[in-house]
Design a protein around this motif. Structure first.
Motif, PDB file in Angstrom:
ATOM      1  N   ALA A  38       0.822  -1.213   0.000  1.00  0.00           N
ATOM      2  CA  ALA A  38       0.000   0.000   0.000  1.00  0.00           C
ATOM      3  C   ALA A  38       0.856   1.264   0.000  1.00  0.00           C
ATOM      4  CB  ALA A  38      -0.927  -0.009   1.212  1.00  0.00           C
ATOM      5  N   MET A  39       2.121   1.122   0.364  1.00  0.00           N
ATOM      6  CA  MET A  39       3.031   2.266   0.370  1.00  0.00           C
ATOM      7  C   MET A  39       3.551   2.577  -1.044  1.00  0.00           C
ATOM      8  SD  MET A  39       2.819   3.131   3.450  1.00  0.00           S
ATOM      9  CE  MET A  39       4.067   4.384   3.579  1.00  0.00           C
ATOM     10  N   ARG A  40       3.129   1.769  -2.023  1.00  0.00           N
ATOM     11  CA  ARG A  40       3.541   2.007  -3.413  1.00  0.00           C
ATOM     12  C   ARG A  40       2.308   2.154  -4.303  1.00  0.00           C
ATOM     13  NH1 ARG A  40       7.881  -2.108  -5.367  1.00  0.00           N
ATOM     14  NH2 ARG A  40       8.038  -0.558  -6.998  1.00  0.00           N
ATOM     15  N   PRO A  41       1.519   3.196  -4.089  1.00  0.00           N
ATOM     16  CA  PRO A  41       0.283   3.363  -4.855  1.00  0.00           C
ATOM     17  C   PRO A  41       0.516   3.548  -6.348  1.00  0.00           C
ATOM     18  CG  PRO A  41       0.734   5.340  -3.576  1.00  0.00           C
ATOM     19  CD  PRO A  41       1.738   4.301  -3.146  1.00  0.00           C
ATOM     20  N   GLU A  42       1.728   3.877  -6.728  1.00  0.00           N
ATOM     21  CA  GLU A  42       2.023   4.040  -8.153  1.00  0.00           C
ATOM     22  C   GLU A  42       1.865   2.720  -8.918  1.00  0.00           C
ATOM     23  OE1 GLU A  42       6.027   3.018  -6.266  1.00  0.00           O
ATOM     24  OE2 GLU A  42       4.280   4.206  -5.714  1.00  0.00           O
ATOM     25  N   LEU A  43       1.832   1.597  -8.201  1.00  0.00           N
ATOM     26  CA  LEU A  43       1.658   0.293  -8.854  1.00  0.00           C
ATOM     27  C   LEU A  43       0.187  -0.095  -9.034  1.00  0.00           C
ATOM     28  CD1 LEU A  43       4.464  -1.845  -7.179  1.00  0.00           C
ATOM     29  CD2 LEU A  43       4.500  -0.644  -9.366  1.00  0.00           C
ATOM     30  N   ASN A  44      -0.734   0.654  -8.454  1.00  0.00           N
ATOM     31  CA  ASN A  44      -2.152   0.294  -8.544  1.00  0.00           C
ATOM     32  C   ASN A  44      -2.613   0.132  -9.991  1.00  0.00           C
ATOM     33  OD1 ASN A  44      -2.331   0.335  -5.786  1.00  0.00           O
ATOM     34  ND2 ASN A  44      -3.372   2.297  -5.669  1.00  0.00           N
ATOM     35  N   THR A  45      -2.301   1.097 -10.827  1.00  0.00           N
ATOM     36  CA  THR A  45      -2.721   1.037 -12.227  1.00  0.00           C
ATOM     37  C   THR A  45      -2.076  -0.144 -12.926  1.00  0.00           C
ATOM     38  OG1 THR A  45      -3.006   3.428 -12.244  1.00  0.00           O
ATOM     39  CG2 THR A  45      -2.821   2.351 -14.384  1.00  0.00           C
ATOM     40  N   TRP A  46      -0.807  -0.383 -12.643  1.00  0.00           N
ATOM     41  CA  TRP A  46      -0.115  -1.519 -13.256  1.00  0.00           C
ATOM     42  C   TRP A  46      -0.779  -2.833 -12.852  1.00  0.00           C
ATOM     43  CZ3 TRP A  46       2.931  -5.378 -10.806  1.00  0.00           C
ATOM     44  CH2 TRP A  46       3.551  -6.258 -11.692  1.00  0.00           C
ATOM     45  N   PHE A  47      -1.055  -3.010 -11.548  1.00  0.00           N
ATOM     46  CA  PHE A  47      -1.709  -4.244 -11.096  1.00  0.00           C
ATOM     47  C   PHE A  47      -3.050  -4.429 -11.801  1.00  0.00           C
ATOM     48  CE2 PHE A  47       1.105  -4.391  -7.330  1.00  0.00           C
ATOM     49  CZ  PHE A  47       1.411  -5.738  -7.343  1.00  0.00           C
ATOM     50  N   LYS A  48      -3.818  -3.377 -11.893  1.00  0.00           N
ATOM     51  CA  LYS A  48      -5.143  -3.473 -12.522  1.00  0.00           C
ATOM     52  C   LYS A  48      -5.060  -3.730 -14.018  1.00  0.00           C
ATOM     53  CE  LYS A  48      -7.497  -0.877  -8.994  1.00  0.00           C
ATOM     54  NZ  LYS A  48      -8.207   0.325  -8.608  1.00  0.00           N
TER      55      LYS A  48
END
Length: 140
Positions: A38-48
């Protein structure tokens, strides 16, 4: 709510039991599990954006898990160690990952991950995975 003997009534006991159960569930952390930091929100779009080879999305934020994985040279594919969700004290079991769910793009999180759900045999309770996606970790 008590009866003439000073004991709680059935409805009262039911309410207390349900509240205790809900409190226990909340205390034990039964909630949506997020597969990444959760400390790396920049990965949210990548994961999705991750999809398996059939074009099915991997991430719904609820079933991605960090995985202990290895390359099986004899079979030319990955294996993942999975634990039976209803038997957490038992050792895990290694399962071959189908090629159709392996994500071939670079892993931005740096951690091997698997998206799966358990399927159970009604006769003996054994578990087999229903695969959605797998992404190898570094060096994978």
């Amino acid at each position: 709510m008590t009866n003439s003997n000073g004991r709680p009534t059935g409805l009262y006991q039911l309410i207390v039991a349900r509240m205790a159960g809900l409190s226990a569930a909340a205390f034990l952390g039964i909630s949506t599990a997020y597969p990444h930091d959760a400390m790396r929100p920049e990965l949210n779009t990548w994961f999705k954006s991750l999809k398996n080879k059939a074009g099915e999305a991997c991430c719904d934020t609820g079933d991605g898990h960090h995985a202990e994985a290895e390359w099986d040279m004899a079979k030319g594919g990955y294996r993942v160690l999975l634990k039976h969700p209803h038997r957490p004290t038992e050792p895990g079991q290694w399962f071959d990952v189908p090629y159709s769910v392996v994500i071939d793009e670079p892993n931005l999180s740096g951690i091997a991950m698997v998206w799966w759900a358990p399927s159970y045999d009604s006769r003996d309770g054994s578990m087999t995975p229903l695969w959605r996606c797998f992404i190898p970790g570094p060096g994978g």
